[in-house]
Design an enzyme around this catalytic site. Sequence first.
Site, PDB file in Angstrom:
ATOM      1  N   GLU A  21      77.396   4.852  25.552  1.00 30.25           N
ATOM      2  CA  GLU A  21      78.204   6.069  25.640  1.00 30.25           C
ATOM      3  C   GLU A  21      78.851   6.397  24.292  1.00 30.25           C
ATOM      4  O   GLU A  21      79.447   5.543  23.645  1.00 30.25           O
ATOM      5  CB  GLU A  21      79.296   5.877  26.704  1.00 30.25           C
ATOM      6  CG  GLU A  21      80.247   7.056  26.786  1.00 30.25           C
ATOM      7  CD  GLU A  21      81.466   6.771  27.671  1.00 30.25           C
ATOM      8  OE1 GLU A  21      81.409   5.800  28.457  1.00 30.25           O
ATOM      9  OE2 GLU A  21      82.444   7.509  27.545  1.00 30.25           O
ATOM     10  N   ARG A  72      84.394  -1.372  21.409  1.00 31.39           N
ATOM     11  CA  ARG A  72      85.567  -1.287  22.275  1.00 31.39           C
ATOM     12  C   ARG A  72      86.797  -1.765  21.517  1.00 31.39           C
ATOM     13  O   ARG A  72      87.002  -2.963  21.334  1.00 31.39           O
ATOM     14  CB  ARG A  72      85.343  -2.123  23.540  1.00 31.39           C
ATOM     15  CG  ARG A  72      86.338  -1.882  24.659  1.00 31.39           C
ATOM     16  CD  ARG A  72      85.955  -2.650  25.908  1.00 31.39           C
ATOM     17  NE  ARG A  72      84.651  -2.232  26.426  1.00 31.39           N
ATOM     18  CZ  ARG A  72      84.482  -1.208  27.257  1.00 31.39           C
ATOM     19  NH1 ARG A  72      85.505  -0.536  27.692  1.00 31.39           N
ATOM     20  NH2 ARG A  72      83.271  -0.876  27.662  1.00 31.39           N
ATOM     21  N   ARG A 108      82.072   5.011  17.247  1.00 31.27           N
ATOM     22  CA  ARG A 108      80.745   4.737  17.801  1.00 31.27           C
ATOM     23  C   ARG A 108      79.666   5.524  17.061  1.00 31.27           C
ATOM     24  O   ARG A 108      78.512   5.082  16.978  1.00 31.27           O
ATOM     25  CB  ARG A 108      80.715   5.047  19.305  1.00 31.27           C
ATOM     26  CG  ARG A 108      81.543   4.036  20.093  1.00 31.27           C
ATOM     27  CD  ARG A 108      81.413   4.199  21.596  1.00 31.27           C
ATOM     28  NE  ARG A 108      82.266   3.237  22.293  1.00 31.27           N
ATOM     29  CZ  ARG A 108      82.350   3.122  23.612  1.00 31.27           C
ATOM     30  NH1 ARG A 108      81.655   3.937  24.398  1.00 31.27           N
ATOM     31  NH2 ARG A 108      83.138   2.215  24.158  1.00 31.27           N
ATOM     32  N   ARG A 146      94.035   2.464  23.494  1.00 35.45           N
ATOM     33  CA  ARG A 146      93.807   2.022  24.871  1.00 35.45           C
ATOM     34  C   ARG A 146      94.048   0.522  25.002  1.00 35.45           C
ATOM     35  O   ARG A 146      93.572  -0.265  24.181  1.00 35.45           O
ATOM     36  CB  ARG A 146      92.368   2.361  25.304  1.00 35.45           C
ATOM     37  CG  ARG A 146      92.151   3.864  25.278  1.00 35.45           C
ATOM     38  CD  ARG A 146      90.828   4.281  25.844  1.00 35.45           C
ATOM     39  NE  ARG A 146      90.695   5.732  25.718  1.00 35.45           N
ATOM     40  CZ  ARG A 146      89.633   6.431  26.064  1.00 35.45           C
ATOM     41  NH1 ARG A 146      88.589   5.804  26.596  1.00 35.45           N
ATOM     42  NH2 ARG A 146      89.598   7.733  25.920  1.00 35.45           N
ATOM     43  N   SER A 206      81.827  11.857  26.486  1.00 32.76           N
ATOM     44  CA  SER A 206      81.965  12.064  27.914  1.00 32.76           C
ATOM     45  C   SER A 206      82.507  13.470  28.081  1.00 32.76           C
ATOM     46  O   SER A 206      83.577  13.769  27.569  1.00 32.76           O
ATOM     47  CB  SER A 206      82.937  11.019  28.451  1.00 32.76           C
ATOM     48  OG  SER A 206      82.816  10.879  29.826  1.00 32.76           O
TER      49      SER A 206
END
Length: 426
Positions: free
Chosen positions: A349, A277, A391, A262, A352
């Site tokens: 998070e 991130r 994560r 990303r 999802s």
Amino acid sequence: MLSRDYLRSETQSARTRLSSRGVDPSLLDRWVALDFGRRSILGDVEQLKQRRNELSKQVGGIKREGGDPDALLAEVGELKKKIAGHEDHLVETEAELTGLELALPNLTHESVPMGADEKSNRVERTIGETTSFDFEPKAHWDLGPQLGILDFERGAKIAGARFTTYFGDGARLERALINFMLDLHTGEHGYREVLPPFIVNRDALVGTGQLPKFEEDLFKLRGHEYYLIPTAEVPLTNLHRDEIVEEAVLPIKYVAYTPCFRAEAGSYGKDVRGLIRQHQFQKVELVQLSLPEISYAALEELTGHAERVLQVLELPYRVVTLSTGDTGFSAAKTYDLEVWLPGQNAYREISSCSNCEAFQARRAGLRYRPNTGGKPRYLHTLNGSGLAVGRTLVAILENFQLGDGSIRIPEVLRSYFGGRDRIASG
RNA sequence: GGAGGGGUGGCAGAGUGGUCGAAUGCACCGGUCUUGAAAACCGGCGUCGGUUCACGCCGACCGCGGGUUCGAAUCCCGCCCCCUCCGCCA
């Protein structure tokens, strides 16, 4: 994409529901005008074509009998000009129409809390106690380098900011988590393992909704119409693009491990430290193709499969329903799983899980043939992280750190470490 | 990278300018026959869009996009994909 039937017959409701997601209501007016225009031109053009086809047939007959078709040819010539003019207009209208449709987000389900952003998200349940320590817990960006298992500087040296290199037990822990998650979902949850390409074409990204709107979030290969996948949702959901599958094969359940890439445009200054991130991270992804009637039951099931990973790893977490404003472009309803991170003193998070209903199915041409026969219908697509591996590694480091700086390895991962129960320095 | 072959309905496979959305076979669905089944026979069987209360009618689709022609699955151009051989390579 939303269905044209819906936009046409429920324009008012579409306007209200989309504006709760931040869509400019005037886009709906534009859509109505274009849709009407399209059908009107189409009617004209098809009528002209019908006439042209009839005349062409007559010309064939006349020629066979050795006659002279010149009178007819003159009329056909006129028709051709008219048709060409109308068709140019039609192509323009359709291009604008589909462009607009591709830019409209999905409608949210009625159970989704109204709100502009994450402040309106609703906590559904909290599982496990937040971890307590008799010492001051450290963040993973301190623990990792101290243990010599995460190296942020060397990640930056060979690639750049937001890249990390794992060494030794860090690399091994990442690999253990991938294997553990895949084993769990294939062995106990009935998913079929897939290893897809990590690079996809434009059509695939349009199919799942990343394009055309979110191009700046993606890494594109220079000189090619190829993109690095931002999530395995893209290759997995597009696997059956433009297919009509038999109802009997549903639900189709796929699980894949892939790296995800990303660009993180617009998140400058956010989560700059640590693994949270990254431009590249690893993820095990769950995707289901479901019958429309049971897709919300499938969402509960899929979310449960992701939760199971956290439970077995003994990580505290909570489940949150995203509000209308926080729900992603393609989703009708999304549950976020948030894991407790002692180093940040916050839930973050880690998964999802979304039901996209028929939104992606329409874009990607995912249909099924009902058992009873009859017309093909769009199926529903669901996806969820099961889980984001980086994560999860962060959560393990921070939650299972011991006073001496070493890390307790969760029971279920020990077989991947030759039976060891600790990650210690070195 | 070089040379050649090929992409037609769920599958196989005809079709090289004029009722071709497309023969035929298989598969599938319905029926006849049968105690039942099989076989045999009869019929049905693509997708999208427009229009219609409906029956239906119309348009488009033979990998994708252009072009030639009164008319294209069929001819021309570009692109994509697959296969074979050579080269290279993990």
